[in-house]
Design an enzyme around this catalytic site. Structure first.
Site, PDB file in Angstrom:
ATOM      1  N   GLY A 106      -9.809  53.410   6.320  1.00  0.00           N
ATOM      2  CA  GLY A 106     -10.851  52.867   5.455  1.00  0.00           C
ATOM      3  C   GLY A 106     -11.509  51.891   6.297  1.00  0.00           C
ATOM      4  CB  SER A 137      -8.342  49.005   6.808  1.00  0.00           C
ATOM      5  OG  SER A 137      -7.545  49.705   7.429  1.00  0.00           O
ATOM      6  CG  ASP A 138      -6.461  52.383   0.981  1.00  0.00           C
ATOM      7  OD1 ASP A 138      -5.487  52.926   1.823  1.00  0.00           O
ATOM      8  OD2 ASP A 138      -6.841  52.400  -0.108  1.00  0.00           O
ATOM      9  CD1 TRP A 139      -1.998  55.117   6.107  1.00  0.00           C
ATOM     10  CD2 TRP A 139      -2.589  53.025   5.334  1.00  0.00           C
ATOM     11  NE1 TRP A 139      -0.870  54.258   6.408  1.00  0.00           N
ATOM     12  CE2 TRP A 139      -1.261  53.236   5.945  1.00  0.00           C
ATOM     13  CE3 TRP A 139      -2.919  51.937   5.032  1.00  0.00           C
ATOM     14  CZ2 TRP A 139      -0.345  51.670   6.074  1.00  0.00           C
ATOM     15  CZ3 TRP A 139      -2.275  50.708   5.014  1.00  0.00           C
ATOM     16  CH2 TRP A 139      -0.956  50.696   5.696  1.00  0.00           C
ATOM     17  CB  THR A 159      -2.639  53.025  -0.899  1.00  0.00           C
ATOM     18  OG1 THR A 159      -3.703  53.679  -1.709  1.00  0.00           O
ATOM     19  CG2 THR A 159      -3.464  52.975   0.469  1.00  0.00           C
TER      20      THR A 159
END
Length: 909
Positions: A298, A294-296, A89
């Site tokens: 995450g 979520s973050d990728w 990100t």
């Protein structure tokens, strides 16, 4: 629960589906009506992305797929040791679209530290609007930005992606960005929530931070942005916070972030009761109503993340939802109501997407207009900070007739930081190009020499290569089997005819990470590739070539082996830890203007066998530049300087020090000694040390400036733009002076924890409490004119903490300029330790020579209060407060005192 509860059923009939589409596409999207049409499997389906850049669609319920995008492409500089997909990100450089490989070019805006240095909410809002236009052109409904993580250390690999070390500046600039973006109907995604400020062990590390520091420093910019701009989405961080991963932390995602959903008299009762008993589980503080993603990769749990409030797992296919979620429902660890709450948030975001008018699954296009170029140029110029101008060398007007430009970052435009912050730009203007254009207008002669090398990797081959057809870039051809037996070898038979490629594609860059953009109907994941181009050097001499790949490959120039990465290729950090080290060699005696055949033969077979945590056809990064003799290049630069009158930050790793790389400091010192009339331009995303600062009379800080970096810099150097930027973060004299020095990165970790030992004393707060003088203080920046402050007055403080300050600013110089007036507040006596001063407001004023303007600024309880972690609420204590109006955190121009007669407390926004 019966098995039938998990079945999809027959679904609505075709006639109902047609009616639903005709109504939802033409009128306001019906969230509750759509939710009622969804079967449980389809609800579960909506809680995970479809690939990297889309949400799932449910056609029978009229639910289309939303498109998400960040602004960046991956870099070989990343170092991922965690076996997860690292395909995202970063911050708000631009809008990449849906492809890493061969994506549609985008406008690259200045990095966040540059936007933060502008202290200009109007400019940042325009940047947000421009990014909204870019998003619409890319068919993007959700932009994965901005980043507002507090910069607690100058070593942070992604520090340039956040706006500031100060929570007020950070949150205020983010609010302007979000308001501009969402005015175009594109959802912002504020990230990474929370305390995500280092790359070391970022998937597992626990940020152990006190409640007070968490509230006042790390949560505060998110709180300000949610209050002032209402972002429609939020992204969780990879890391743990005090031992628990952020993506499954109910206290963070629900108790603090969300709003209460009880209605009627009960709601008011709970609101009243929660004020009496802070921390009550029935009270949600901030009232955030948007989606939490979520973050990728995450997400680390199924039940816990759902219950905590994580709506959307990205990317797809799911790791922790899907069948695992169905199983949790069967086991009654979760219930239908838990799923409905999460799905409702996805549908509410979809409602914004419907209202935007952005087509679903639309085409991707670039935006490159005169208006967008002017916005880019203005943003680049306003990101620049003038640090020194002792001898009035700047601006370079008619006084300069011979200008020597020295340095590696001058010829090649460093438009953005590394890692996923890099972007395939529509175009770029290097500093050398911008300076040459501006110098021509005043009749000045420009000479260039590199002086010293500061690249971690050699510059890409892009400026020197053309496809065999003569178009820019290179041609990549693919085979599913090796076209000849010795295809990837150190001495292939170039006369042996190759079978016709099963697929080919041109690409504009010699840096390709092929996670997408490949015709999967023709090309297998295990394949063989050939990259061909015509290489034309622009200087005579010996040239260095660099190559890193994911797979096995050999590089040839005029059919002669240049680099061997087929024989036991060494493992390295490239391509998220999946590729080789960067191998470099020298090819002697190349001639400027002569065309050479460049060919790379690549196999990803071993890469595919070794295994990748995500789908990938391999990666290539090729760089080259004329070989530089360190001492000889410095000597040449010094000789040129005597005749004249007149760049390492990335996602995936943190910096190890704040020194300039290579022989840069030696170069600067010797050039300054040879010619004191030297302007030093430093380009970095975060602070660097400057051991030559006393010898330099003119110093300019240029952050990563985007497409128009060169023109923006030239506008400032030649006086077309009067610099008005102020440092959004403190520059220390040495790393040891940084408040987080002992508790950051590998050096500061203790059994998987990073202890935030500096507490609330981050950035300038820490320098002042320890009485340590920085190299340049927070908020510092010079102008080509001077400003005088006067007549500071304040109204009385209302019972709820509101008061107004007024003061005058006069331009006492002879050129028009803009001044950033900063308002700091000090609590003269408090029950807990507080910083010496805290930024609580700022305003940018444009003044003609001799002009005076009256500034009125309204402050509120946020200017007075601090977080009492024992009582679990914010408190403004009665007593005297000092209000300071300043040109920087250390340059106080005016002071006055105000009194709060009775203390009060609050929770929430």
């Amino acid at each position: 629960m019966h098995k039938s509860d998990l079945s999809g059923g027959a679904g609505p009939s075709h006639s109902i589906y047609t009616l639903l589409l005709s109504t939802t596409m033409s009128t306001e999207f019906d969230v509750e009506g759509t939710l009622s049409l969804l079967s449980l499997p389809n609800k579960i389906k909506l809680l995970t992305g479809q690939g990297s850049w889309h949400t799932e669609a449910v056609a029978e319920a009229g639910v289309p797929s939303m498109r998400l995008s960040d602004g960046n492409v991956p870099s070989t500089q990343c170092n991922y040791k965690d076996p997860v997909s690292p395909v995202k990100t970063t911050g708000p450089n631009g809008v990449r679209g849906t492809r890493f490989f061969n994506g549609v070019p985008s406008s690259c805006f200045p990095a966040s530290t540059g936007l933060g240095s502008s202290f200009d909410v109007d400019l940042v809002r325009k940047v947000g609007e421009a990014l909204g236009d870019e998003s619409r052109a890319k068919g993007c409904h959700v932009l994965l930005a901005p980043t507002v993580n507090t910069q607690r250390s100058p070593l942070g690999g992604r520090g340039f992606e956040s706006f500031s070390e100060d929570p007020h500046l950070n949150g205020t600039i983010a609010s302007a960005y979000i308001n501009g973006l969402q005015s175009k109907g594109v959802s912002a995604t504020i990230k990474h929530f929370v305390a995500n400020d280092q790359e070391f062990q970022r998937f597992s590390i626990s940020s152990d931070v006190s409640e007070r520091a968490l509230r006042e420093i790390y949560l505060k910019p998110f709180q300000i942005a949610i209050k002032n701009s209402n972002p429609w989405a939020l992204m969780t961080a990879y890391n743990r916070v005090n031992g628990l991963h952020a993506s499954e932390d109910k206290r963070l995602l629900d108790d603090i972030l969300r709003t209460v959903s009880i209605s009627g008299p009960t709601n008011s009762f709970f609101e009243t009761f929660s004020c009496l008993v802070p921390g009550s589980s029935n009270f949600k503080e901030w009232g955030f109503k948007g989606l939490v993603m979520s973050d990728w990769n995450g997400v680390y749990s199924t039940v816990e993340s759902i219950k905590a409030g994580l709506d959307l797992e990205m990317p797809g296919p799911s790791l922790f939802r899907g069948k695992a979620l169905e199983r949790s429902i069967v086991a009654e660890k979760l219930f239908h109501a838990d799923i409905d709450v999460r799905v409702r948030k996805v549908l509410e975001l979809l409602k914004h997407a419907h209202a935007s008018g952005i087509p679903f699954d639309g085409p991707e296009e670039s935006v490159d207009t005169l208006e967008s170029r002017q916005t880019l140029r203005t943003a680049a110029a306003d990101s620049i900070v003038l640090l020194k101008n002792d001898k009035k060398l700047l601006p370079l007007t008619g006084k300069a007739k011979k200008i020597v430009v020295i340095g590696p970052n001058a010829k090649h435009a460093m438009t953005s930081g590394g890692g996923s912050a890099q972007l395939l730009s529509t175009y770029s203007i290097s500093p050398l190009q911008g300076i040459k254009t501006a110098a021509k207008e005043i009749g000045a002669e420009v000479t260039y020499t590199i002086g010293a090398v500061s690249h971690r990797y050699l510059p890409l081959l892009d400026p020197y290569v053309q496809q065999p057809s003569g178009r820019p870039g290179v041609l990549i051809e693919f085979w599913n089997d090796p076209p000849v037996a010795d295809y990837v070898s150190t001495s292939p038979d170039f006369k042996a005819p190759l079978e016709q490629a099963i697929w080919s594609t041109p690409t504009l860059t010699t840096h390709s990470f092929m996670t997408d953009g490949i015709d999967e109907t023709k090309v297998n994941l295990t394949c063989w590739m050939r990259i061909t181009a015509k290489f034309t050097p622009d200087e005579d001499g010996d040239w260095e070539f660099g190559l890193s790949i994911a797979g096995r490959a050999n590089l040839f120039l005029n059919q002669k082996l240049v680099i061997d990465l087929s024989t036991n290729p060494p493992q390295g950090e490239s391509f998220f830890g999946l590729g080789t080290s960067d191998e470099q060699t020298v090819v002697k005696g190349l001639k400027a203007g002569q065309v050479y055949d460049l060919e790379l033969r690549l196999s990803n077979a071993e890469f595919a066998v070794r295994g990748s945590p995500f789908r990938c056809w391999g990666g290539v990064r090729m760089g080259a530049m004329k070989q530089i003799n360190g001492d000889g290049a410095i000597t040449e630069a010094v000789q040129l300087a005597k005749a004249a009158d007149g760049k390492w930050e990335s996602e995936g790793f943190d910096r190890t020090d704040i020194g300039l790389p290579g022989l840069t400091n030696q170069l600067v010192r010797e050039v300054l000694l040879a010619n004191p009339n030297t302007v030093v331009v430093n380009q970095s995303g975060t602070p660097v040390s400057m051991p030559w600062i006393e010898e330099a009379s003119a110093v300019v800080q240029a952050f990563y400036g985007g497409n128009e970096l060169g023109n923006g810099l030239a506008d400032v150097l030649f006086g077309k733009v009067n610099p008005s930027g102020k440092l959004p973060l403190t520059f220390p004299k040495c790393l040891e002076d940084s408040p987080s020095y002992l508790s950051f990165g590998n050096k500061g970790q203790e059994h998987g924890k990073i202890l935030y030992n500096e507490g609330i004393f981050v950035g300038y707060r820490g320098f002042e409490i320890k009485n340590v003088a920085p190299l340049f203080p927070f908020g510092f920046g010079l102008s080509y004119t001077q400003f005088e402050y006067s007549h500071l007055n304040s109204s009385t403080i209302s019972p709820d903490g509101k008061f107004k300050v007024t003061f005058d600013i006069m331009n006492i110089g002879d050129v028009q300029g803009r001044e950033v007036a900063q308002i700091y507040v000090t609590d003269q006596r408090s029950s807990l330790p507080r910083p010496t001063k805290e930024l609580k407001g700022f305003v940018k004023v444009d003044l003609k020579p001799g002009e005076t303007k009256r500034v009125e600024y309204m402050l509120d309880r946020e200017a007075l209060g601090f977080y009492d972690d024992r009582a679990a609420h914010w408190i403004a204590e009665e007593g005297i407060f000092t209000v300071m109006v300043a040109a920087s955190s250390t340059d106080i121009r005016l002071t006055t005192a105000v009194e709060l007669e009775e203390e009060f407390t609050w929770t929430g926004l």
